[in-house]
Design an enzyme around this catalytic site. Structure first.
Site, PDB file in Angstrom:
ATOM      1  N   LEU A 206       0.693  -1.206  -0.041  1.00 41.37           N
ATOM      2  CA  LEU A 206       0.060   0.044   0.030  1.00 41.37           C
ATOM      3  C   LEU A 206       0.933   1.151  -0.032  1.00 41.37           C
ATOM      4  O   LEU A 206       0.462   2.649  -0.344  1.00 41.37           O
ATOM      5  CB  LEU A 206      -1.102  -0.115   1.420  1.00 41.37           C
TER       6      LEU A 206
ATOM      7  N   LYS B 284      -0.985  15.226   5.064  1.00 42.01           N
ATOM      8  CA  LYS B 284      -0.976  15.771   3.724  1.00 42.01           C
ATOM      9  C   LYS B 284      -2.181  14.931   2.969  1.00 42.01           C
ATOM     10  O   LYS B 284      -2.628  13.981   3.797  1.00 42.01           O
ATOM     11  CB  LYS B 284       0.186  15.353   2.940  1.00 42.01           C
TER      12      LYS B 284
ATOM     13  N   THR C 193       5.762  17.072   2.753  1.00 38.16           N
ATOM     14  CA  THR C 193       5.652  17.404   1.434  1.00 38.16           C
ATOM     15  C   THR C 193       5.705  19.037   1.445  1.00 38.16           C
ATOM     16  O   THR C 193       4.990  19.720   1.862  1.00 38.16           O
ATOM     17  CB  THR C 193       4.176  16.830   0.963  1.00 38.16           C
TER      18      THR C 193
ATOM     19  N   ASP D 207      -1.164   7.019   9.855  1.00 37.14           N
ATOM     20  CA  ASP D 207       0.539   7.378   9.961  1.00 37.14           C
ATOM     21  C   ASP D 207       0.607   8.336  11.470  1.00 37.14           C
ATOM     22  O   ASP D 207       1.756   9.048  11.430  1.00 37.14           O
ATOM     23  CB  ASP D 207       1.061   7.840   8.971  1.00 37.14           C
TER      24      ASP D 207
ATOM     25  N   ASP E  83       3.755  15.176   8.972  1.00 36.44           N
ATOM     26  CA  ASP E  83       3.707  14.970   7.620  1.00 36.44           C
ATOM     27  C   ASP E  83       1.982  14.798   7.249  1.00 36.44           C
ATOM     28  O   ASP E  83       1.752  13.922   6.477  1.00 36.44           O
ATOM     29  CB  ASP E  83       4.446  13.667   7.266  1.00 36.44           C
TER      30      ASP E  83
ATOM     31  N   ASN F  16      -2.694  10.999   3.615  1.00 36.86           N
ATOM     32  CA  ASN F  16      -2.820  10.375   4.903  1.00 36.86           C
ATOM     33  C   ASN F  16      -4.206  10.702   5.763  1.00 36.86           C
ATOM     34  O   ASN F  16      -4.316  10.368   6.817  1.00 36.86           O
ATOM     35  CB  ASN F  16      -1.705  11.206   5.909  1.00 36.86           C
TER      36      ASN F  16
END
Length: 454
Positions: free
Chosen positions: A22, A141, A179, A157, A139, A144
């Protein structure tokens, strides 16, 4: 017909049968899996023990996993259990079936304010809950933010996205990650940053994209992009209400000291409209498995062996139910997603060619495009020879037989930048015009025309 979870070639870990990859990063890989005892679908994050020890991450990893296991929030992916083998650590996570939140934007261009607010409220609930427990995402974004079958946001995450990061004596994080379009200016400057303030900035960018359908900070030149982020150089489109404009400008404040806090966001008038605080129970959770995988004895029931069964080389068959379950809300149109600037990390195309011919043509086209190709029956691993924005682009490709004369080719980004994956996919399908019977754009256009969309 073979089940979707058997697409791995028969690899099992403990009571879990591993399936497709994944996602993949520097320290971990995430695989789809099925609990062979209960039939439940899960996601398993696999970490390399040697890398964990080499980067002196064992202590921090144990703390992160212990904290994540205690989290029971309706808007955060659940962690079920932890296992280990001699060389790997396996973290078993909730698997959600509604796809990514941003696939909704890809089809609708942008969301209405009430709908965007509902999702933003859930996102802030999740972020606030984790921050109160000392966990920072670092992170946040689009990829997620997942949706369950009922359309409820699930942040994935959390606490595991940037494990090498450490809080130093000054109380700040010091590793630049994330990102570029979503990352806070103080993170890019790499002089130390408050994880809570940085996460909130990313939430502000996400809110802007939900409402606008495009990014507030975007430029093909990375340094120009950074300059825009440093200055918070953006403007809200005219359809934004005055309330949300004010809120976004307070969140996207380039100075973290004057940036609004999450507590203030929750008290904001625009945010509070229709707001319902989450209700959930604190569960009694055992951390015995977390302690066991880090012990040296190796005699725990949480120690497992990875086994692989040899299977005949043939494409995995997919029945109608499995095909429908891969789309969101039983909407078959989403099987062939429209590719926009808000690209997903996974996409597909259909082909009437035989599976052998498809795999050969993809292999040839990818090699011409500068990709290293590794073949395993009807699966390919493609890795770009040149490094991009986030390292080398890596793509996993697999062919499924939907009918004797119809195959579905699934391409999944396992490493690198999502937007570079979008460019790769467009170039690949262009060079495979004799193979790709129906790509995302074509299927979406046909569906839209049939529905009378403008």
């Amino acid at each position: 017909m073979a089940s979707r979870s058997s697409a791995s070639g028969g690899k099992t870990v403990g009571r879990y049968e591993l399936g497709r990859t994944l996602g993949q990063g520097t320290f971990a890989k995430v695989k789809f899996a099925k609990n062979t005892e209960t039939g439940e679908n899960v996601a398993i994050k696999i970490l390399d023990k040697e890398k964990v020890l080499k980067h002196k991450m064992a202590g921090q990893l144990k703390r992160e996993i212990s904290t994540m296991k205690l989290i029971r929030h309706p808007n955060v992916i659940r962690m079920y259990e932890v296992m280990a083998s001699k060389t790997k650590i396996y973290i078993v996570l909730e698997f959600v079936t509604g796809g990514e939140l941003f696939s909704k934007i890809a089809s609708k261009v942008r969301l209405k304010e009430d709908e965007a607010r509902k999702y933003f409220q859930q996102l802030i609930n999740a972020v606030d809950y984790c921050h109160r427990r000392g966990i920072f995402h670092r992170d946040l974004k689009p990829e997620n933010l997942l949706l369950d079958a009922n359309g409820v946001i699930k942040v994935s995450d959390f606490g595991l996205s940037a494990l090498p990061q450490q809080v130093r004596e000054d109380g700040l994080l010091h590793t630049t990650c994330g990102t570029p379009n979503y990352v806070a200016p103080e993170v890019i400057k790499n002089k130390g940053y408050d994880g809570a303030k940085a996460d909130l900035w990313s939430c502000g960018v996400i809110l802007f994209v939900l409402l606008a359908g495009y990014l507030p900070f975007e430029d093909s030149n990375l340094m120009t992009l950074y300059k825009k982020v440093f200055k918070a150089d953006f403007s809200c489109p005219p359809w934004f209400s005055s309330g949300v404009k004010k809120l976004i400008k307070r969140i996207l404040d380039p100075n973290p000291l004057t940036r609004i806090t999450i507590a203030e966001v929750i008290e904001n008038e625009w945010f509070k409209k229709g707001y319902r605080p989450p209700t959930f129970e604190e569960a009694d959770v055992s951390l015995d498995d977390v302690d066991a995988i880090f012990s040296e004895s190796g005699d725990s029931q949480n120690f497992v062996v990875e086994r692989k069964e040899e299977r005949p080389a043939m494409p995995v068959a997919m029945n109608a139910f499995e095909l429908i379950s891969k789309s969101q809300g039983l909407n078959l149109r989403s099987l062939f997603e429209k590719q926009t600037g808000l690209v997903r990390r996974e996409t597909r195309f259909a082909s009437k060619c035989p599976a052998n011919e498809i795999i050969s043509k993809i292999e040839e086209a990818a090699a011409r495009m500068g990709f290293d190709v590794k073949k395993n029956n009807y699966k390919l691993k493609l890795q770009g020879e040149k490094a991009g924005l986030k390292g080398h682009l890596a793509v996993a490709t697999e062919i499924f037989e939907m009918a004797p004369s119809l195959c579905m080719v699934e391409l999944h980004k396992t490493g690198g930048d999502t937007f570079e994956f979008h460019v790769f996919y467009k170039n690949l399908t262009t060079s495979l015009k004799d193979v790709a019977w129906k790509t995302g754009d074509e299927a979406q256009a046909e569906s839209s025309a049939g529905e009378g969309d403008p």
